[in-house]
Design a protein around this motif. Structure first.
Motif, PDB file in Angstrom:
ATOM      1  N   GLY A 153    -138.217 -71.877  18.280  1.00 40.71           N
ATOM      2  CA  GLY A 153    -139.158 -72.981  18.317  1.00 40.71           C
ATOM      3  C   GLY A 153    -140.548 -72.640  18.812  1.00 40.71           C
ATOM      4  O   GLY A 153    -141.438 -73.498  18.809  1.00 40.71           O
ATOM      5  N   THR A 154    -140.764 -71.388  19.229  1.00 42.19           N
ATOM      6  CA  THR A 154    -142.074 -70.954  19.717  1.00 42.19           C
ATOM      7  C   THR A 154    -142.791 -70.160  18.634  1.00 42.19           C
ATOM      8  O   THR A 154    -142.185 -69.309  17.987  1.00 42.19           O
ATOM      9  CB  THR A 154    -141.917 -70.084  20.978  1.00 42.19           C
ATOM     10  N   VAL A 155    -144.072 -70.435  18.445  1.00 47.30           N
ATOM     11  CA  VAL A 155    -144.832 -69.720  17.415  1.00 47.30           C
ATOM     12  C   VAL A 155    -144.970 -68.243  17.808  1.00 47.30           C
ATOM     13  O   VAL A 155    -145.557 -67.909  18.836  1.00 47.30           O
ATOM     14  CB  VAL A 155    -146.224 -70.346  17.215  1.00 47.30           C
ATOM     15  N   MET A 156    -144.382 -67.372  17.000  1.00 44.31           N
ATOM     16  CA  MET A 156    -144.476 -65.919  17.154  1.00 44.31           C
ATOM     17  C   MET A 156    -144.532 -65.358  15.743  1.00 44.31           C
ATOM     18  O   MET A 156    -143.504 -65.061  15.131  1.00 44.31           O
ATOM     19  CB  MET A 156    -143.265 -65.370  17.905  1.00 44.31           C
ATOM     20  N   SER A 157    -145.722 -65.227  15.210  1.00 40.69           N
ATOM     21  CA  SER A 157    -145.895 -64.931  13.802  1.00 40.69           C
ATOM     22  C   SER A 157    -145.567 -63.484  13.455  1.00 40.69           C
ATOM     23  O   SER A 157    -146.324 -62.569  13.777  1.00 40.69           O
ATOM     24  CB  SER A 157    -147.343 -65.250  13.398  1.00 40.69           C
ATOM     25  N   ARG A 158    -144.416 -63.298  12.832  1.00 45.04           N
ATOM     26  CA  ARG A 158    -143.988 -62.055  12.178  1.00 45.04           C
ATOM     27  C   ARG A 158    -143.592 -60.925  13.118  1.00 45.04           C
ATOM     28  O   ARG A 158    -143.082 -59.906  12.665  1.00 45.04           O
ATOM     29  CB  ARG A 158    -145.055 -61.576  11.192  1.00 45.04           C
ATOM     30  N   VAL A 159    -143.839 -61.059  14.413  1.00 44.52           N
ATOM     31  CA  VAL A 159    -143.389 -60.052  15.369  1.00 44.52           C
ATOM     32  C   VAL A 159    -143.080 -60.738  16.694  1.00 44.52           C
ATOM     33  O   VAL A 159    -143.802 -61.636  17.132  1.00 44.52           O
ATOM     34  CB  VAL A 159    -144.432 -58.926  15.555  1.00 44.52           C
ATOM     35  N   ALA A 160    -141.981 -60.330  17.314  1.00 47.02           N
ATOM     36  CA  ALA A 160    -141.570 -60.936  18.580  1.00 47.02           C
ATOM     37  C   ALA A 160    -140.669 -59.959  19.316  1.00 47.02           C
ATOM     38  O   ALA A 160    -140.193 -58.967  18.748  1.00 47.02           O
ATOM     39  CB  ALA A 160    -140.832 -62.256  18.340  1.00 47.02           C
ATOM     40  N   ARG A 161    -140.429 -60.265  20.587  1.00 44.34           N
ATOM     41  CA  ARG A 161    -139.515 -59.433  21.376  1.00 44.34           C
ATOM     42  C   ARG A 161    -138.540 -60.325  22.131  1.00 44.34           C
ATOM     43  O   ARG A 161    -138.922 -61.362  22.674  1.00 44.34           O
ATOM     44  CB  ARG A 161    -140.284 -58.550  22.360  1.00 44.34           C
ATOM     45  N   LEU A 162    -137.284 -59.912  22.143  1.00 48.00           N
ATOM     46  CA  LEU A 162    -136.235 -60.648  22.840  1.00 48.00           C
ATOM     47  C   LEU A 162    -135.755 -59.860  24.050  1.00 48.00           C
ATOM     48  O   LEU A 162    -135.790 -58.629  24.056  1.00 48.00           O
ATOM     49  CB  LEU A 162    -135.043 -60.890  21.909  1.00 48.00           C
ATOM     50  N   HIS A 163    -135.290 -60.593  25.059  1.00 47.08           N
ATOM     51  CA  HIS A 163    -134.602 -59.957  26.169  1.00 47.08           C
ATOM     52  C   HIS A 163    -133.229 -59.473  25.690  1.00 47.08           C
ATOM     53  O   HIS A 163    -132.762 -59.831  24.611  1.00 47.08           O
ATOM     54  CB  HIS A 163    -134.439 -60.930  27.333  1.00 47.08           C
ATOM     55  N   GLU A 164    -132.584 -58.686  26.509  1.00 49.76           N
ATOM     56  CA  GLU A 164    -131.278 -58.137  26.161  1.00 49.76           C
ATOM     57  C   GLU A 164    -130.264 -59.235  25.849  1.00 49.76           C
ATOM     58  O   GLU A 164    -129.348 -59.043  25.039  1.00 49.76           O
ATOM     59  CB  GLU A 164    -130.772 -57.253  27.307  1.00 49.76           C
ATOM     60  N   ASP A 165    -130.420 -60.418  26.468  1.00 50.10           N
ATOM     61  CA  ASP A 165    -129.481 -61.517  26.242  1.00 50.10           C
ATOM     62  C   ASP A 165    -129.876 -62.404  25.061  1.00 50.10           C
ATOM     63  O   ASP A 165    -129.241 -63.417  24.795  1.00 50.10           O
ATOM     64  CB  ASP A 165    -129.323 -62.372  27.501  1.00 50.10           C
TER      65      ASP A 165
END
Length: 226
Positions: free
Chosen positions: A81-93
């Motif tokens: 639901g957060t705008v992150m256009s075409r690239v993003a990073r997730l935490h391990e969980d």
């Protein structure tokens, strides 16, 4: 894997009155080990990984950082639901890493993602700019999502980059639909030095004008393309 913990019963106490006879007396066995068996089959869903609403479009590239965070690239516009256009990073969980802020991000699809040992992030794809700065189909980001100014590919590849691999000496192998890199003939595959410039010692000749979709680097430094 399996997980174990110990249980030790000691110093029993009971109510001053009203308890059944012997209700607070320990038996001969006062301690034991409890083992929780790992019954998750390989390939089954890891429910500890929770990306929330996930992404709203295709993911074409995934890379895992040394700290186990996960970098995604693709066609999506939002993550959970957060705008992150075409690239993003997730935490391990699986939760979105809000410390990674690429701003407007790339102006077109990301097809390939790679992470260097120092944590810097490489992206390849169809884009020609990143967060309004020139980025000809390949760009390197710092750990917080900003463009790395020490990486300059010049004109870069003339067409889409579809694969990336990082060598042990900081070199970067590109694969894709391109025919030139920095104005020099490199059909389908090329190698960049650590600063983003074309490596003239890597010359594939006629190369793969039909395109390269996958690249990998062997421990001896040789490149493999598919």
């Amino acid at each position: 894997g399996n997980r174990s913990f110990g249980v030790l019963l000691s110093n029993p106490r009971g109510p001053a009155s009203g308890a059944l006879p012997g209700s607070t007396v320990l038996g001969g066995q006062t301690n034991t080990v409890v083992t929780i068996l790992d019954d998750e089959l390989p390939g089954s869903v890891d429910f500890a990984f929770n990306p929330g609403w996930g992404v709203d479009g295709p993911v074409y590239g995934v890379a895992v950082q040394p700290d186990a965070k996960i970098v995604l690239g693709g066609e999506f516009v939002t993550v959970d639901g957060t705008v992150m256009s075409r690239v993003a990073r997730l935490h391990e969980d699986g939760y979105l890493d809000s410390f990674f802020n690429p701003g407007a991000g790339p102006d077109a699809t990301v097809h390939a993602v790679a992470v260097q040992p120092d944590g810097r992030i490489l992206l390849g794809g169809e884009f020609t700019s990143f967060n309004s700065a020139t980025a000809p189909r390949v760009v390197r980001l710092t750990a917080d999502g900003l463009i790395d100014p020490t990486f300059d590919p010049g004109q870069g590849p003339n067409r889409v980059v579809r694969a990336l691999a990082v060598g042990g000496n900081g070199s970067i192998v590109l694969g894709g639909d391109f025919l030139t890199v920095g104005g020099v003939s490199r059909p389908g595959i090329a190698r960049l030095t650590a600063d983003g410039s074309l490596d003239p010692t890597f010359d594939p000749g006629a190369g793969a004008p039909g395109g390269v979709l996958a690249v990998a680097i062997q421990p001896d430094g040789k490149a493999v393309a598919g």
